[in-house]
Design a protein around this motif. Structure first.
Motif, mmCIF file in Angstrom:
data_model
loop_
_atom_site.group_PDB
_atom_site.id
_atom_site.type_symbol
_atom_site.label_atom_id
_atom_site.label_comp_id
_atom_site.label_asym_id
_atom_site.label_seq_id
_atom_site.Cartn_x
_atom_site.Cartn_y
_atom_site.Cartn_z
ATOM 1 N N MET A 1 -14.379 1.165 -2.225
ATOM 2 C CA MET A 1 -13.657 1.566 -0.594
ATOM 3 C C MET A 1 -13.805 -0.427 -0.398
ATOM 4 N N ALA A 2 -12.286 -0.876 0.371
ATOM 5 C CA ALA A 2 -12.201 -2.045 0.607
ATOM 6 C C ALA A 2 -12.135 -1.778 1.980
ATOM 7 N N TYR A 3 -11.801 -2.892 2.762
ATOM 8 C CA TYR A 3 -11.487 -2.778 4.413
ATOM 9 C C TYR A 3 -10.121 -3.999 3.836
ATOM 10 N N PHE A 4 -9.337 -3.421 5.598
ATOM 11 C CA PHE A 4 -8.250 -3.935 5.437
ATOM 12 C C PHE A 4 -7.730 -4.387 6.790
ATOM 13 N N LEU A 5 -6.819 -4.982 7.454
ATOM 14 C CA LEU A 5 -6.748 -5.424 8.624
ATOM 15 C C LEU A 5 -4.783 -4.751 8.653
ATOM 16 N N LEU A 6 -5.008 -4.397 9.364
ATOM 17 C CA LEU A 6 -3.277 -3.205 9.520
ATOM 18 C C LEU A 6 -2.934 -4.759 10.531
ATOM 19 N N GLY B 1 -0.715 -5.217 17.729
ATOM 20 C CA GLY B 1 -1.719 -3.904 17.303
ATOM 21 C C GLY B 1 -2.573 -4.511 16.364
ATOM 22 N N LEU B 2 -3.739 -3.807 16.000
ATOM 23 C CA LEU B 2 -4.550 -4.200 15.067
ATOM 24 C C LEU B 2 -5.083 -2.894 14.393
ATOM 25 N N ALA B 3 -4.975 -2.513 13.524
ATOM 26 C CA ALA B 3 -6.450 -1.141 12.821
ATOM 27 C C ALA B 3 -6.968 -1.697 11.477
ATOM 28 N N LEU B 4 -8.401 -1.965 11.829
ATOM 29 C CA LEU B 4 -9.216 -2.321 10.719
ATOM 30 C C LEU B 4 -9.521 -0.971 10.078
ATOM 31 N N VAL B 5 -9.583 -1.067 8.652
ATOM 32 C CA VAL B 5 -9.339 0.597 7.979
ATOM 33 C C VAL B 5 -9.930 0.258 6.757
ATOM 34 N N GLU B 6 -10.444 1.072 6.481
ATOM 35 C CA GLU B 6 -11.057 1.334 5.226
ATOM 36 C C GLU B 6 -10.612 2.443 3.937
ATOM 37 N N ALA C 1 -4.808 -1.991 -1.581
ATOM 38 C CA ALA C 1 -4.192 -2.533 -0.537
ATOM 39 C C ALA C 1 -3.054 -0.455 -0.243
ATOM 40 N N ALA C 2 -2.732 -0.554 -1.529
ATOM 41 C CA ALA C 2 -1.696 0.912 -1.454
ATOM 42 C C ALA C 2 -2.000 1.918 -0.476
ATOM 43 N N GLN C 3 -3.279 2.397 -0.753
ATOM 44 C CA GLN C 3 -3.441 3.078 0.520
ATOM 45 C C GLN C 3 -3.698 2.950 1.792
ATOM 46 N N ALA C 4 -4.092 1.440 2.336
ATOM 47 C CA ALA C 4 -3.985 1.025 3.435
ATOM 48 C C ALA C 4 -2.334 1.025 4.382
ATOM 49 N N GLY D 1 11.626 -0.166 14.932
ATOM 50 C CA GLY D 1 11.766 -1.866 15.123
ATOM 51 C C GLY D 1 10.366 -2.235 14.665
ATOM 52 N N PHE D 2 9.505 -1.821 14.706
ATOM 53 C CA PHE D 2 7.836 -2.357 14.317
ATOM 54 C C PHE D 2 7.098 -1.590 13.573
ATOM 55 N N ARG D 3 6.244 -2.697 13.004
ATOM 56 C CA ARG D 3 6.379 -2.994 11.495
ATOM 57 C C ARG D 3 4.820 -3.791 11.256
ATOM 58 N N TYR D 4 4.142 -3.068 10.376
ATOM 59 C CA TYR D 4 2.585 -3.504 9.657
ATOM 60 C C TYR D 4 2.654 -5.190 8.420
ATOM 61 N N THR D 5 1.694 -5.473 8.622
ATOM 62 C CA THR D 5 1.365 -6.309 7.477
ATOM 63 C C THR D 5 -0.339 -6.140 7.338
ATOM 64 N N VAL D 6 -0.595 -5.808 5.697
ATOM 65 C CA VAL D 6 -1.843 -5.230 5.522
ATOM 66 C C VAL D 6 -2.282 -6.681 4.803
ATOM 67 N N SER D 7 -3.283 -6.887 5.066
ATOM 68 C CA SER D 7 -4.142 -8.140 4.619
ATOM 69 C C SER D 7 -5.820 -7.888 4.257
ATOM 70 N N PRO D 8 -6.299 -7.757 2.904
ATOM 71 C CA PRO D 8 -7.791 -7.722 3.151
ATOM 72 C C PRO D 8 -8.437 -8.177 3.519
ATOM 73 N N VAL D 9 -9.806 -7.381 3.923
ATOM 74 C CA VAL D 9 -10.900 -7.886 4.364
ATOM 75 C C VAL D 9 -11.976 -8.025 3.063
ATOM 76 N N PRO D 10 -12.005 -9.381 2.666
ATOM 77 C CA PRO D 10 -12.866 -9.536 1.448
ATOM 78 C C PRO D 10 -14.593 -9.146 2.297
ATOM 79 N N SER D 11 -14.957 -9.433 3.353
ATOM 80 C CA SER D 11 -16.039 -9.200 3.223
ATOM 81 C C SER D 11 -16.681 -8.940 4.951
ATOM 82 N N LEU D 12 -17.619 -7.531 5.179
ATOM 83 C CA LEU D 12 -17.157 -7.185 6.416
ATOM 84 C C LEU D 12 -18.769 -7.534 7.545
#
Length: 99
Positions: free
Chosen positions: A1-6, A57-62, A66-69, A84-95
């Motif tokens: 599993m990996a981490y992502f910031l939405l 807003g932030l959502a830190l997800v596992e 990236a597609a699942q995030a 009118g809302f939109r998400y950008t998804v960024s990988p979090v390589p270590s946490l």
């Protein structure tokens, strides 16, 4: 599993301080959705970030990738409502997580 910031971008910089009744109701569904994701273990932390340029807003997800995030964000009621809302998804390589 990996981490992502939405990162959830609102429809205008003054949001949520001037939210309409419809947007407030939509955010109730948004909160419920993310509480379910936290209970299921997908969401680690979710909440608003107040910055001088506006709130976002932030959502830190596992997630597996990236597609699942991205799919977690796309299933959020605020996106599904096309309000009118939109998400950008960024990988979090270590946490570093507290124990």
């Amino acid at each position: 599993m990996a981490y992502f910031l939405l990162r959830l971008e609102p429809p205008r910089p003054s949001f949520p301080f001037d939210a309409t009744d419809a947007e407030k109701a939509l955010f109730s569904a948004h909160s419920g959705y993310w509480m379910e994701q936290a209970d299921a273990g997908a969401a680690i932390a979710v909440g608003p970030v107040f910055e001088s340029g506006g709130t976002w807003g932030l959502a830190l997800v596992e997630a597996a990738d990236a597609a699942q995030a991205q799919a977690l964000g796309e299933a959020d009621p605020v996106l599904m409502a096309q309000a009118g809302f939109r998400y950008t998804v960024s990988p979090v390589p270590s946490l570093i997580l507290r124990r």
